[in-house]
Write an enzyme that holds these catalytic residues in place. Structure first.
Site, PDB file in Angstrom:
ATOM      1  N   ARG A 284       6.790  51.145 -54.334  1.00  0.00           N
ATOM      2  CA  ARG A 284       6.753  51.567 -52.930  1.00  0.00           C
ATOM      3  C   ARG A 284       6.516  50.364 -52.040  1.00  0.00           C
ATOM      4  O   ARG A 284       5.537  49.635 -52.210  1.00  0.00           O
ATOM      5  CB  ARG A 284       5.643  52.607 -52.713  1.00  0.00           C
ATOM      6  CG  ARG A 284       5.613  53.175 -51.292  1.00  0.00           C
ATOM      7  CD  ARG A 284       4.682  54.364 -51.191  1.00  0.00           C
ATOM      8  NE  ARG A 284       3.275  53.987 -51.208  1.00  0.00           N
ATOM      9  CZ  ARG A 284       2.271  54.861 -51.213  1.00  0.00           C
ATOM     10  NH1 ARG A 284       2.529  56.159 -51.260  1.00  0.00           N
ATOM     11  NH2 ARG A 284       1.025  54.451 -51.215  1.00  0.00           N
TER      12      ARG A 284
ATOM     13  N   SER B 234       7.310  64.992 -52.675  1.00  0.00           N
ATOM     14  CA  SER B 234       5.941  65.105 -52.177  1.00  0.00           C
ATOM     15  C   SER B 234       5.709  66.470 -51.540  1.00  0.00           C
ATOM     16  O   SER B 234       6.538  66.957 -50.767  1.00  0.00           O
ATOM     17  CB  SER B 234       5.655  64.024 -51.129  1.00  0.00           C
ATOM     18  OG  SER B 234       5.645  62.738 -51.709  1.00  0.00           O
TER      19      SER B 234
ATOM     20  N   LYS C 252      -2.406  54.668 -47.730  1.00  0.00           N
ATOM     21  CA  LYS C 252      -1.289  55.182 -46.941  1.00  0.00           C
ATOM     22  C   LYS C 252      -1.874  55.677 -45.620  1.00  0.00           C
ATOM     23  O   LYS C 252      -2.393  56.779 -45.525  1.00  0.00           O
ATOM     24  CB  LYS C 252      -0.569  56.314 -47.678  1.00  0.00           C
ATOM     25  CG  LYS C 252       0.714  56.755 -47.003  1.00  0.00           C
ATOM     26  CD  LYS C 252       1.435  57.823 -47.822  1.00  0.00           C
ATOM     27  CE  LYS C 252       2.737  58.224 -47.151  1.00  0.00           C
ATOM     28  NZ  LYS C 252       3.437  59.297 -47.892  1.00  0.00           N
TER      29      LYS C 252
END
Length: 206
Positions: free
Chosen positions: A37, A106, A135
């Site tokens: 990511r 998700s 995040k």
């Protein structure tokens, strides 16, 4: 149905260790998947990094999951791709990456499980369970109660995510999760390999 691992490590672009080093140490510790990511790299740089990470984790039987970048996953033939709620129609994503690649989605709220296209998604990443600094734009935490409700009402394997550590293994198993995904619990640990191993050891003893 795709077998999900007990532990998925999500790379941390801001951690002291380089991403390939993080990935290798997590894989050495037993992480079955490494999800790459990075929201800032351009496509070419991300593609090069994905290939480097895949090479580093392959000797440890770990698999590369690409986060969000559909075209990169398609171009390199990645083992899998993980998308969020804002990353497009999962059916179109599935058509692009083909039937054999793993596709994860998700889930941040209970109502989102009602919109999952049948026969399209292989696993769910459910959370955040807790608030997490890895995040900054994460959705509101759902807690272990919210996690359990989602897991119990879907037949898809669920990896919990969001502020989790080895100490949460018992609660996650009680909630019905097949495993967990972590970032800083491994990427910011003094010994990432040992941190990954500790999570798996704790899971197996509860």
């Amino acid at each position: 149905m795709t077998a999900t691992p007990l532990l998925c490590f999500i790379t941390d672009a801001d951690a002291p260790l380089s991403v390939p080093d993080q990935a290798e140490r997590a894989a050495r510790g037993g992480a079955g998947w490494v999800q790459l990511r990075d929201k800032t790299l351009d496509t070419d740089a991300f593609t090069d990094l994905a290939r480097a990470v895949a090479d580093r984790i392959a000797p440890f039987d770990a698999r590369l999951i690409i986060n969000d970048r559909v075209e990169v996953a398609h171009a390199i033939g990645a083992y899998g791709l993980h998308i969020g709620q804002s990353d497009g129609d999962p059916r179109r994503v599935r058509a692009r990456i083909g039937p054999d690649a793993v596709l994860g989605l998700s889930i941040e709220r209970y109502d989102q499980i009602t919109t999952i296209p049948p026969g399209c998604i292989d696993y769910l990443g459910v959370g955040p369970v807790r608030a997490t600094g890895s995040k900054v734009d994460h959705a509101p935490p759902i807690g272990f109660g919210g996690l359990a409700r989602i897991v119990q009402d879907t037949r898809l394997p669920c990896l919990a995510i969001g502020g989790l550590t080895a100490c949460d293994a018992a609660d996650l198993r009680r909630a019905g999760c097949t495993g967990l995904a972590v970032v800083s619990a491994i990427s910011r640990a003094a010994d990432p390999r040992a941190a990954a191993r500790a999570i798996l050891d704790q899971w197996s003893t509860v």
